[in-house]
Design a protein around this motif. Structure first.
Motif, PDB file in Angstrom:
ATOM      1  N   ILE A 252     101.198  12.854  24.785  1.00  0.00           N
ATOM      2  CA  ILE A 252     101.182  12.475  23.369  1.00  0.00           C
ATOM      3  C   ILE A 252      99.855  11.785  23.042  1.00  0.00           C
ATOM      4  CG2 ILE A 252     102.197  10.909  21.654  1.00  0.00           C
ATOM      5  CD1 ILE A 252     104.925  11.518  22.888  1.00  0.00           C
ATOM      6  N   GLY A 253      99.410  10.905  23.929  1.00  0.00           N
ATOM      7  CA  GLY A 253      98.117  10.251  23.727  1.00  0.00           C
ATOM      8  C   GLY A 253      96.970  11.239  23.727  1.00  0.00           C
ATOM      9  N   MET A 254      97.102  12.327  24.462  1.00  0.00           N
ATOM     10  CA  MET A 254      96.045  13.335  24.512  1.00  0.00           C
ATOM     11  C   MET A 254      95.906  14.089  23.191  1.00  0.00           C
ATOM     12  SD  MET A 254      96.753  14.940  28.315  1.00  0.00           S
ATOM     13  CE  MET A 254      95.683  16.357  28.044  1.00  0.00           C
ATOM     14  N   PHE A 255      97.023  14.379  22.530  1.00  0.00           N
ATOM     15  CA  PHE A 255      96.963  15.302  21.402  1.00  0.00           C
ATOM     16  C   PHE A 255      97.320  14.697  20.049  1.00  0.00           C
ATOM     17  CE2 PHE A 255      97.328  18.023  25.123  1.00  0.00           C
ATOM     18  CZ  PHE A 255      96.306  18.922  24.876  1.00  0.00           C
ATOM     19  N   ALA A 256      98.099  13.636  20.004  1.00  0.00           N
ATOM     20  CA  ALA A 256      98.424  13.036  18.711  1.00  0.00           C
ATOM     21  C   ALA A 256      97.191  12.550  17.951  1.00  0.00           C
ATOM     22  CB  ALA A 256      99.425  11.891  18.907  1.00  0.00           C
ATOM     23  N   PRO A 257      96.156  11.990  18.624  1.00  0.00           N
ATOM     24  CA  PRO A 257      94.972  11.563  17.873  1.00  0.00           C
ATOM     25  C   PRO A 257      94.232  12.703  17.186  1.00  0.00           C
ATOM     26  CG  PRO A 257      95.030  10.484  20.015  1.00  0.00           C
ATOM     27  CD  PRO A 257      96.089  11.545  20.031  1.00  0.00           C
ATOM     28  N   GLY A 258      94.548  13.941  17.554  1.00  0.00           N
ATOM     29  CA  GLY A 258      93.888  15.070  16.902  1.00  0.00           C
ATOM     30  C   GLY A 258      94.100  15.108  15.403  1.00  0.00           C
ATOM     31  N   PHE A 259      95.128  14.404  14.910  1.00  0.00           N
ATOM     32  CA  PHE A 259      95.378  14.390  13.480  1.00  0.00           C
ATOM     33  C   PHE A 259      94.362  13.535  12.722  1.00  0.00           C
ATOM     34  CE2 PHE A 259      99.677  15.429  15.110  1.00  0.00           C
ATOM     35  CZ  PHE A 259      99.880  16.604  14.403  1.00  0.00           C
ATOM     36  N   PHE A 260      93.700  12.605  13.421  1.00  0.00           N
ATOM     37  CA  PHE A 260      92.793  11.717  12.688  1.00  0.00           C
ATOM     38  C   PHE A 260      91.416  11.559  13.315  1.00  0.00           C
ATOM     39  CE2 PHE A 260      95.380   9.015  15.501  1.00  0.00           C
ATOM     40  CZ  PHE A 260      94.405   8.336  16.214  1.00  0.00           C
ATOM     41  N   THR A 261      91.186  12.062  14.521  1.00  0.00           N
ATOM     42  CA  THR A 261      89.869  11.859  15.121  1.00  0.00           C
ATOM     43  C   THR A 261      88.768  12.588  14.364  1.00  0.00           C
ATOM     44  OG1 THR A 261      90.549  13.541  16.715  1.00  0.00           O
ATOM     45  CG2 THR A 261      90.518  11.274  17.471  1.00  0.00           C
ATOM     46  N   GLY A 262      89.108  13.699  13.708  1.00  0.00           N
ATOM     47  CA  GLY A 262      88.107  14.377  12.883  1.00  0.00           C
ATOM     48  C   GLY A 262      87.578  13.475  11.785  1.00  0.00           C
ATOM     49  N   HIS A 263      88.473  12.707  11.174  1.00  0.00           N
ATOM     50  CA  HIS A 263      88.050  11.771  10.131  1.00  0.00           C
ATOM     51  C   HIS A 263      87.202  10.642  10.726  1.00  0.00           C
ATOM     52  CE1 HIS A 263      90.669  13.740   7.235  1.00  0.00           C
ATOM     53  NE2 HIS A 263      91.662  13.659   8.101  1.00  0.00           N
ATOM     54  N   LEU A 264      87.545  10.198  11.940  1.00  0.00           N
ATOM     55  CA  LEU A 264      86.738   9.167  12.585  1.00  0.00           C
ATOM     56  C   LEU A 264      85.326   9.668  12.867  1.00  0.00           C
ATOM     57  CD1 LEU A 264      89.283   7.660  15.165  1.00  0.00           C
ATOM     58  CD2 LEU A 264      88.590   6.708  12.961  1.00  0.00           C
ATOM     59  N   ILE A 265      85.228  10.913  13.282  1.00  0.00           N
ATOM     60  CA  ILE A 265      83.911  11.478  13.572  1.00  0.00           C
ATOM     61  C   ILE A 265      83.071  11.569  12.305  1.00  0.00           C
ATOM     62  CG2 ILE A 265      82.735  13.617  14.220  1.00  0.00           C
ATOM     63  CD1 ILE A 265      84.839  14.000  16.342  1.00  0.00           C
ATOM     64  N   LYS A 266      83.685  12.011  11.227  1.00  0.00           N
ATOM     65  CA  LYS A 266      82.936  12.125   9.981  1.00  0.00           C
ATOM     66  C   LYS A 266      82.463  10.764   9.488  1.00  0.00           C
ATOM     67  CE  LYS A 266      84.919  16.444   8.261  1.00  0.00           C
ATOM     68  NZ  LYS A 266      85.698  17.099   7.184  1.00  0.00           N
ATOM     69  N   GLY A 269      80.560   9.126  13.389  1.00  0.00           N
ATOM     70  CA  GLY A 269      79.695   9.964  14.201  1.00  0.00           C
ATOM     71  C   GLY A 269      80.312  10.311  15.547  1.00  0.00           C
ATOM     72  N   VAL A 270      79.739  11.323  16.206  1.00  0.00           N
ATOM     73  CA  VAL A 270      80.287  11.813  17.471  1.00  0.00           C
ATOM     74  C   VAL A 270      80.117  10.788  18.590  1.00  0.00           C
ATOM     75  CG1 VAL A 270      80.060  13.585  19.252  1.00  0.00           C
ATOM     76  CG2 VAL A 270      79.939  14.227  16.846  1.00  0.00           C
ATOM     77  N   LEU A 271      78.891  10.273  18.767  1.00  0.00           N
ATOM     78  CA  LEU A 271      78.637   9.392  19.900  1.00  0.00           C
ATOM     79  C   LEU A 271      79.453   8.100  19.859  1.00  0.00           C
ATOM     80  CD1 LEU A 271      74.798   9.880  20.431  1.00  0.00           C
ATOM     81  CD2 LEU A 271      76.705  10.955  21.637  1.00  0.00           C
ATOM     82  N   PRO A 272      79.619   7.443  18.708  1.00  0.00           N
ATOM     83  CA  PRO A 272      80.484   6.253  18.702  1.00  0.00           C
ATOM     84  C   PRO A 272      81.923   6.560  19.104  1.00  0.00           C
ATOM     85  CG  PRO A 272      79.072   6.225  16.776  1.00  0.00           C
ATOM     86  CD  PRO A 272      78.882   7.563  17.431  1.00  0.00           C
ATOM     87  N   VAL A 273      82.437   7.712  18.688  1.00  0.00           N
ATOM     88  CA  VAL A 273      83.805   8.081  19.071  1.00  0.00           C
ATOM     89  C   VAL A 273      83.874   8.336  20.574  1.00  0.00           C
ATOM     90  CG1 VAL A 273      85.613   9.811  18.789  1.00  0.00           C
ATOM     91  CG2 VAL A 273      84.392   8.956  16.784  1.00  0.00           C
ATOM     92  N   MET A 274      82.870   9.006  21.126  1.00  0.00           N
ATOM     93  CA  MET A 274      82.835   9.209  22.572  1.00  0.00           C
ATOM     94  C   MET A 274      82.724   7.868  23.303  1.00  0.00           C
ATOM     95  SD  MET A 274      80.410  12.603  22.822  1.00  0.00           S
ATOM     96  CE  MET A 274      80.466  12.683  24.607  1.00  0.00           C
ATOM     97  N   GLY A 275      81.953   6.940  22.745  1.00  0.00           N
ATOM     98  CA  GLY A 275      81.863   5.609  23.336  1.00  0.00           C
ATOM     99  C   GLY A 275      83.202   4.892  23.345  1.00  0.00           C
ATOM    100  N   ALA A 276      83.972   5.057  22.271  1.00  0.00           N
ATOM    101  CA  ALA A 276      85.318   4.476  22.238  1.00  0.00           C
ATOM    102  C   ALA A 276      86.190   5.089  23.322  1.00  0.00           C
ATOM    103  CB  ALA A 276      85.943   4.689  20.860  1.00  0.00           C
ATOM    104  N   GLY A 277      85.988   6.379  23.608  1.00  0.00           N
ATOM    105  CA  GLY A 277      86.733   7.012  24.696  1.00  0.00           C
ATOM    106  C   GLY A 277      86.421   6.398  26.039  1.00  0.00           C
ATOM    107  N   VAL A 278      85.147   6.060  26.269  1.00  0.00           N
ATOM    108  CA  VAL A 278      84.760   5.393  27.520  1.00  0.00           C
ATOM    109  C   VAL A 278      85.444   4.033  27.631  1.00  0.00           C
ATOM    110  CG1 VAL A 278      82.832   4.418  28.814  1.00  0.00           C
ATOM    111  CG2 VAL A 278      82.554   6.610  27.642  1.00  0.00           C
ATOM    112  N   VAL A 279      85.461   3.276  26.529  1.00  0.00           N
ATOM    113  CA  VAL A 279      86.102   1.958  26.531  1.00  0.00           C
ATOM    114  C   VAL A 279      87.591   2.093  26.841  1.00  0.00           C
ATOM    115  CG1 VAL A 279      86.705  -0.033  25.098  1.00  0.00           C
ATOM    116  CG2 VAL A 279      84.410   0.940  24.973  1.00  0.00           C
TER     117      VAL A 279
END
Length: 417
Positions: A252-266, A269-279
């Protein structure tokens, strides 16, 4: 169009059902059959490595027969390998089980392309939502997969024998679903068009390297902990129902964020979202090391799933921005570079899942020639690009935009106005 997307989302859910069941049971079955305990995760490794090794074969089948036939061939492999794994368990043959999971990797390599095929089933204005819809279909697997493994565990004399047989039924249902999808014909390469830039040249681009490292980190940490968790919980004396619950919330954690991560990227940006993934990955590791109670396994694996979503799927945006316009998913030929980035990076992250579980085993870790680059004379020579144009291109990419896609692509990954 909507019907095709919904069917593909269901196929994605059934694909994740197969994956989750394999992750949940292969390590435990391997532990029961392995000649020595440190080999317990070899069946899990076999599935991942088999997928990486199959990318070239899947590439050729997609180019030759198209999406639908290739996907159905993958599902046929899923059906046969589920039966082969059941036979291996019945015969108590560890190496036959490993062989079955390696061959099953061909299905995994096919299933990884479902999300890219989604973009071809939708008009350009709806493609991002189409991909998100199909990825969200993974929530089906999040619910069905762990519960299927849990409820079939003791259905036959040998534990998990019925689980493998149930996966063969899942494969048959998937074949019926795939039969109802109508894929568009593959785009034809223009006469006289070249084959595009060399793969090595594209792989040397910084944006490609960053996206590959993001995929390797996200997928590497996830598979390492996913493979170790069922074994670790078993060693800690927890029932398999708890393992199923933890894996359910992980997916669920893998796929539920797919509903809103696109908005986070817009927005960020891509790199800050990837940085949040590292954290999130770091938080997962700290929680996993803090104790051996159910809630620690549950929270750690949930954060691991969200971190994987931010890293693995968000690098898809960054990596695609590093491809010339003619190679951005234009039919089956557009998947080669993603395969190098995704499954290729997966093989680089061999880890010791069995050791982490207290057992001691190693646990490791797309396709096509591509349409022609529409570069014109810009590819032929290293024409210098204005610094301002480069800044505009990179700023656009950092906000999750198309980067250079609307400009002429030149030989050294820069943009001309």
């Amino acid at each position: 169009m909507r019907k095709n997307l919904w069917l593909l989302a269901i196929a994605q859910g059934l694909f994740l059902t197969n994956n989750v069941v394999f992750i949940a049971i292969n390590g435990l079955v391997g532990l029961a059959l392995a000649p020595v305990a440190w080999m317990a995760t070899l069946p899990v490794m076999g599935y991942v490595v088999g997928g990486a090794m199959s990318t070239g074969l899947v590439a050729r089948s997609q180019r030759r027969w198209g999406r639908k036939t290739s996907f159905q061939l993958g599902l046929l492999v899923a059906l046969l390998t589920a039966l082969l794994c059941a036979l291996a368990l019945y015969l108590r043959s560890f190496w036959l089980l490993v062989a079955g999971t390696v061959i099953a990797g061909y299905y995994s390599a096919n299933g990884q392309l479902y999300r890219f095929a989604a973009a071809e089933l939708a008009p350009p204005s709806f493609r991002e939502k189409a991909v998100s819809l199909v990825l969200a279909g993974g929530l089906i697997g999040a619910v069905i997969g762990p519960n299927l493994a849990n409820h079939t565990r003791e259905a036959m004399a040998a534990p998990f024998l019925a689980s493998y047989l149930a996966l063969s039924v899942v494969a048959l249902v998937s074949m019926a679903v795939m039969a109802g999808i109508r894929f568009p014909p593959e785009p034809k390469q223009a006469a006289g068009a070249g084959g595009g830039r060399p793969l090595g040249e594209i792989m040397r681009q910084p944006v490609f390297i960053v996206s590959t490292l993001g995929a390797a980190l996200g997928y590497g940490v996830m598979n390492l902990l996913m493979a170790a968790t069922p074994l670790a919980m078993d060693v800690c004396g927890m029932p398999f129902s708890d393992v199923a619950l933890v894996l359910e919330w992980h997916v669920i954690g893998m796929f539920a964020p797919g509903f809103f991560t696109g908005h986070l990227i817009k927005r960020f940006g891509v790199l800050p979202v990837m940085g949040a993934g590292v954290v999130l990955n770091l938080a997962c590791i700290l929680i996993a090391l803090s104790g051996q109670d159910l809630h620690q396994f549950l929270v750690a694996l949930f954060l691991l799933g969200v971190g994987w979503n931010f890293l693995f799927h968000r690098q898809h945006h960054a990596g695609d921005a590093g491809l010339p316009p003619g190679r951005k998913g234009q039919g089956p030929g557009g998947d080669q570079l993603r395969g190098v980035r995704d499954d290729g990076a997966d093989v680089l992250r061999l880890g010791c899942a069995g050791d982490d579980a207290g057992l001691g085993a190693a646990e490791p870790g797309l396709a096509g020639a591509g349409a022609a680059d529409r570069c014109g004379p810009a590819v032929a020579g290293p024409a210098p690009s204005p610094r301002g144009a480069r800044r505009r291109c990179r700023a656009d990419l950092s906000r999750g935009g198309p980067g250079c896609s609307s400009r002429v692509w030149c030989a050294h990954d820069e943009c001309l106005p």
